[in-house]
Design an enzyme around this catalytic site. Structure first.
Site, mmCIF file in Angstrom:
data_model
loop_
_atom_site.group_PDB
_atom_site.id
_atom_site.type_symbol
_atom_site.label_atom_id
_atom_site.label_comp_id
_atom_site.label_asym_id
_atom_site.label_seq_id
_atom_site.Cartn_x
_atom_site.Cartn_y
_atom_site.Cartn_z
ATOM 1 N N GLU A 197 0.829 -1.215 0.000
ATOM 2 C CA GLU A 197 0.000 0.000 0.000
ATOM 3 C C GLU A 197 0.862 1.263 0.000
ATOM 4 O O GLU A 197 0.503 2.261 -0.613
ATOM 5 C CB GLU A 197 -0.963 -0.026 1.195
ATOM 6 C CG GLU A 197 -2.072 -1.073 1.001
ATOM 7 C CD GLU A 197 -2.933 -1.264 2.234
ATOM 8 O OE1 GLU A 197 -2.370 -1.584 3.306
ATOM 9 O OE2 GLU A 197 -4.160 -1.108 2.136
ATOM 10 N N GLU A 216 -4.030 -9.401 3.615
ATOM 11 C CA GLU A 216 -4.826 -9.069 4.801
ATOM 12 C C GLU A 216 -5.964 -10.051 5.046
ATOM 13 O O GLU A 216 -6.301 -10.363 6.186
ATOM 14 C CB GLU A 216 -5.394 -7.647 4.682
ATOM 15 C CG GLU A 216 -4.374 -6.537 4.929
ATOM 16 C CD GLU A 216 -3.565 -6.162 3.691
ATOM 17 O OE1 GLU A 216 -3.541 -6.941 2.714
ATOM 18 O OE2 GLU A 216 -2.933 -5.089 3.709
HETATM 19 N N1 3HC Z 1 3.758 -7.578 11.604
HETATM 20 C C1 3HC Z 1 4.399 -7.965 12.717
HETATM 21 N N2 3HC Z 1 5.320 -8.932 12.747
HETATM 22 C C2 3HC Z 1 5.568 -9.567 11.595
HETATM 23 C C3 3HC Z 1 4.940 -9.229 10.397
HETATM 24 C C4 3HC Z 1 3.996 -8.179 10.419
HETATM 25 N N3 3HC Z 1 3.354 -7.758 9.328
HETATM 26 N N4 3HC Z 1 5.394 -10.035 9.432
HETATM 27 C C5 3HC Z 1 6.287 -10.847 9.991
HETATM 28 N N5 3HC Z 1 6.412 -10.545 11.302
HETATM 29 C C6 3HC Z 1 7.331 -11.155 12.276
HETATM 30 C C7 3HC Z 1 7.014 -12.616 12.534
HETATM 31 O O1 3HC Z 1 6.050 -12.737 13.561
HETATM 32 C C8 3HC Z 1 8.364 -13.155 12.922
HETATM 33 O O2 3HC Z 1 8.592 -12.775 14.260
HETATM 34 P P1 3HC Z 1 9.394 -13.767 15.256
HETATM 35 O O3 3HC Z 1 10.734 -13.939 14.616
HETATM 36 O O4 3HC Z 1 9.385 -13.028 16.528
HETATM 37 O O5 3HC Z 1 8.600 -15.031 15.283
HETATM 38 C C9 3HC Z 1 9.329 -12.346 12.064
HETATM 39 O O6 3HC Z 1 8.628 -11.168 11.690
HETATM 40 C C10 3HC Z 1 9.790 -13.056 10.821
HETATM 41 O O7 3HC Z 1 8.629 -13.487 10.128
HETATM 42 P P2 3HC Z 1 8.571 -14.914 9.409
HETATM 43 O O8 3HC Z 1 9.081 -15.951 10.332
HETATM 44 O O9 3HC Z 1 7.205 -15.060 8.875
HETATM 45 O O10 3HC Z 1 9.634 -14.673 8.261
HETATM 46 P P3 3HC Z 1 9.667 -15.262 6.792
HETATM 47 O O11 3HC Z 1 10.926 -14.773 6.219
HETATM 48 O O12 3HC Z 1 9.374 -16.715 6.797
HETATM 49 O O13 3HC Z 1 8.439 -14.573 6.017
HETATM 50 C C11 3HC Z 1 7.010 -12.791 5.298
HETATM 51 C C12 3HC Z 1 8.426 -13.216 5.745
HETATM 52 C C13 3HC Z 1 6.672 -13.530 3.991
HETATM 53 C C14 3HC Z 1 6.985 -11.335 5.082
HETATM 54 C C15 3HC Z 1 6.002 -13.237 6.373
HETATM 55 O O14 3HC Z 1 6.479 -12.816 7.632
HETATM 56 C C16 3HC Z 1 4.622 -12.694 6.211
HETATM 57 O O15 3HC Z 1 3.866 -13.207 5.406
HETATM 58 N N6 3HC Z 1 4.268 -11.656 6.989
HETATM 59 C C17 3HC Z 1 2.932 -11.133 7.061
HETATM 60 C C18 3HC Z 1 2.518 -10.400 5.808
HETATM 61 C C19 3HC Z 1 1.145 -9.833 6.003
HETATM 62 O O16 3HC Z 1 0.197 -10.544 6.283
HETATM 63 N N7 3HC Z 1 1.010 -8.522 5.831
HETATM 64 C C20 3HC Z 1 -0.218 -7.841 6.018
HETATM 65 C C21 3HC Z 1 -0.208 -7.188 7.354
HETATM 66 S S1 3HC Z 1 -1.747 -6.427 7.742
HETATM 67 C C22 3HC Z 1 -1.665 -4.928 6.935
HETATM 68 O O17 3HC Z 1 -0.693 -4.628 6.307
HETATM 69 C C23 3HC Z 1 -2.850 -4.036 7.136
HETATM 70 C C24 3HC Z 1 -2.818 -2.863 6.248
HETATM 71 O O18 3HC Z 1 -3.620 -3.117 5.125
HETATM 72 C C25 3HC Z 1 -3.353 -1.663 6.957
#
Ligand code: 3HC
Ligand code: NAI
Length: 702
Positions: free
Chosen positions: A107, A127
């Protein structure tokens, strides 16, 4: 020293770099840093164009999900407001997407005037997988850039697209391929935009192109995803938001998006799905094992037994490029096992999942053998022979003789004591349980059974291995059935007892599927095979002998050879793919009930639900109390990934937290009296449940 957000210069280009490991989650501090650097760059007269990029291998994983439950997601600067600020910048802003740009991360990029992406980057709005819709303009800006079809597909599925696809659909304007440094290329692109006097292109000035959108498009789209998204709250709101983008100017559309976002955020489904996100990540950490423990290498794997499980387990490793030696005692069994694997892959080729070439590559990694000498140099052995302690002990004694020092010796046992298996070796520290679920090449769950003497590095190495083969590893302790199957017992017991008391299998299963389970438990028994569950009952007869009604209906079906789907008859009759009610099962239930003196009655759906699900939760509480599971969220991971518990409920323990543990406890106590001797026998509230209710706490608090 680098700060959360850096501002550097390259000529007239200001480069703003997000620098908040591990994933550049857009928490309040990062948002604040971004806003400050942005304002500095805009105020600097010598800057004419601004690049936003990141210092890590990904661009940004979006909003900081932990802020949602903590309640500071809206802390200033509020992400949607900050993005409006970017969009309204008087200076050109270019997003240099150097890696994954997800959710709020994408975004940010969409609010910029132009976007250049590294070829390997992935872009997505996941999301919906967190039970919400994009809330920082994604639902309004993406349809303007990519068109409503691509947008609604991406938003409602949460699936990312490649940078190449993003270029083709207009999400990005430039793709960077080749060896040249990406940032340098992005700076060149920014300068080129200046030379071309590229306008400040904002989504505020764009409308959604609906020219090729069929009239009924959104309704048809709704129907096309209805089955898959049943029970989830957010997908419908994703569609509504994109519909709003088609009908409203950006500003009003953003307002609508904010309303829908908030609506989603306040649902149990969103809490459940966000719980699952963190649960999945938490189970990778084992509190008493230091994170920096050095791991063993797993470069080759030996598997013993080429049956249902051995074959599926082998596929996981060869799919991940890890060579496997598959051992059987007899050539014909080995041939059968190898042929079954080949057949499985052939089906995948037919379905277009793999090419014939990919299958050939995988099969080349698989070597069948009848000789233990071929396991002498493997790094990990997984035994998957018949469920028989003597046989397994014999095999482990042999492995102890032949395997190299440091090799991990694992058993796929579903019920046997891993310590007793380890005890026959001179290296119990190398022994562990790896409980795969059937079909092992498909199911994501892996219970990692930690024995009393299992070495720390063996636990962490197998946890990492789980990720390598695309599984979710959950470390569990030793008890009958570990976490998953032990929780299954009371759930199954109640379902069958309810059939004796007057419910039909269809009613029981109907209540469970209505709640969201992928399959009712009685249908599940028919699928897994009543012969399989019979063996489990046989193995602990003494524990259940005090209840003559215990799963008796299953025993009767077993005696009649009604093993379920495989014999065409079990709790139901199977006619091809069709499942039909079996009146003989009702008759049998009536007869057994009469013999046991059980008064049959009409049973409410509510009672079926509470007895099955609350006893499942109660067992989870006992498991936690005994330390068999490390966290309640681990029980949730097991049940969502291994037993079809709906992710939108967040697993049984999260569901209990959501509805209130006092309700669960009150219900169990009520049935304890209401169900007479049977109630007294089985409806024993877990001490942990009682304690948490007394302390007004939740499972999630411990
Ligand atoms: N917020 C907070 N923490 C997050 C995060 C996020 N968006 N994404 C990842 N983390 C944290 C994980 O909890 C993890 O923490 P830990 O080491 O303490 O357990 C650490 O970051 C590493 O994450 P992964 O183990 O998942 O790392 P990978 O390298 O395997 O994957 C990734 C990376 C593909 C980016 C994966 O973390 C992921 O899919 N993240 C979430 C993406 C997501 O859903 N984004 C949407 C968020 S909601 C949003 O943006 C709302 C907006 O529209 C207003
Ligand atoms: P299976 O009967 O399909 O396969 C067992 C295989 O082991 C057969 O191919 C047999 O020839 C082979 N075998 C027997 N003795 C052997 C020996 N001494 N050396 C080498 N191979 C030998 O059984 P399945 O279902 O694959 O189960 C295997 C193990 O996995 C059991 O411990 C079972 O409890 C466990 N398990 C099974 C699940 C299932 O759903 N089937 C799920 C999770 C675990």
């Amino acid at each position: 020293m680098t700060s959360l957000v850096d501002l550097t210069r390259d000529g007239v280009v200001a480069v703003i770099t997000l620098n908040s490991p591990p994933v550049n989650a857009l928490g309040a501090a990062l948002r604040h840093g971004l806003q400050e650097r942005l304002e500095e760059a805009i105020a600097d007269d010598s800057v004419t164009v601004i690049l936003i990029t990141s210092s890590s291998s990904l661009f940004s994983a979006g909003a900081d999900i932990s802020e949602f439950s903590a309640g500071n997601f809206a802390a200033e600067p509020f992400l949607p407001v900050l993005l409006n600020q970017i969009e309204a910048s008087p200076k050109l802003i270019v997003a240099a997407i150097n890696g994954a740009a997800f959710g709020g991360g994408l975004e940010v990029a969409l609010a910029c005037h132009y976007r250049i992406a590294l070829a390997g980057a992935k872009l997505g709005l996941p999301e919906v997988t967190l039970g919400i819709i994009p809330g920082a303009g994604g639902t309004q800006r993406l349809p303007r850039l990519a068109g409503p079809k691509t947008a609604v597909e991406m938003i409602a599925s949460g699936k990312p697209v490649s940078a190449k696809q993003a270029l083709a659909s207009g999400i990005v304007d430039r793709l960077h391929e080749g060896d040249e440094d990406f940032l340098a290329a992005a700076v060149v692109y920014a300068n080129q935009l200046l030379v071309e006097k590229a306008p400040l292109r904002t989504c505020a000035d764009l409308t959604v192109d609906r020219s090729d959108l069929p009239d009924n498009y959104f309704n048809e789209f709704r129907q096309s995803i209805a089955r898959k998204t049943k029970g989830y709250y957010a997908p419908e709101r994703c569609i509504q938001a994109v519909e709003a983008a088609c009908a409203l100017p950006l500003k009003e559309g953003l307002k609508k998006e904010a309303e829908l976002f908030q609506e989603c955020m306040n649902t149990p489904e969103a809490r459940a799905q966000q719980h699952m996100f963190f649960a999945e990540r938490q189970c990778a950490g084992i509190p008493d094992i230091p994170k920096n423990t050095s791991l063993r290498e797993i470069k080759t794997v030996g598997i013993i037994g080429a049956g249902t499980m051995g074959g599926g387990i082998a596929m996981n490793f060869i799919n991940a490029g890890i060579p496997v030696r598959l051992l059987e005692v007899k050539q014909d069994a080995l041939d059968r096992g190898l042929a079954a694997i080949q057949k499985n892959y052939d089906i995948s080729v037919k379905r277009g999942r793999f090419t014939a070439e990919q299958v050939a590559e995988r099969m080349a990694l698989l070597q069948g053998t009848l000789s233990y000498q071929d396991l002498a140099d493997v790094d990990l052995v997984i035994e998957a022979v018949f469920e028989n302690m003597q046989l397994k002990q014999q095999i482990f004694a042999q492995l102890d003789e032949v395997c190299k020092p440091g090799a991990i010796l694992a058993s796929n046992t579903s019920t046997l004591d891993v310590d007793a298996i380890a005890a026959v070796t001179k290296r119990p520290e190398d022994v562990i349980g790896l409980h795969f679920f059937s079909p092992a090449n498909v199911m994501r769950l892996l219970e990692i059974v930690r024995g009393e003497k299992t070495a720390d590095d063996v636990v962490l190495t197998t946890l990492k291995m789980a990720r390598t083969i695309n599984k979710i590893g959950v470390v569990v302790g030793i008890c009958f059935g570990f976490v998953g199957n032990r929780m299954l017992e009371p759930y199954m017991r109640e379902a069958m007892r309810l059939v004796l008391e007057g419910a039909t299998p269809e009613q029981v299963d109907g209540v469970l599927t209505k709640f969201g389970l992928a399959m009712g438990v009685l249908s599940m028994i028919d699928l897994a095979g009543n012969d399989v569950s019979h063996l489990v009952r046989e193995s602990h007869r003494e524990d259940i002998a005090h209840d003559p009604s215990y799963q008796l209906i299953s025993d009767k079906l077993y005696e009649l050879g009604r093993y379920g789907q495989k014999t065409g008859r079990g709790f139901y009759i199977y006619d091809g793919r069709e499942k039909l009610a079996d009146s003989e099962v009702d008759e049998m239930a009536k007869q057994v009930a009469a013999e046991l003196g059980i008064t049959r009655r009409s049973i409410s759906d509510e009672e079926i639900f509470e007895r099955c699900i609350f006893m499942l939760i109660n067992e989870g509480a006992d498991i936690l109390n005994e330390g068999i599971a490390l966290r309640s969220s681990d029980c949730d991971i097991v049940w969502v990934n291994g037993y079809g518990f709906p992710a939108f409920r967040g697993g049984p323990m999260q569901y209990a937290d959501e509805i209130g543990l006092d309700k669960v406890l009150e219900s169990i106590n009520r049935y304890r009296t209401q169900l007479g001797d049977y109630g007294t026998m089985w409806f024993k509230p877990s001490p942990l449940l009682e304690r948490l209710v007394a302390e007004e706490k939740k499972f999630g608090d411990i």
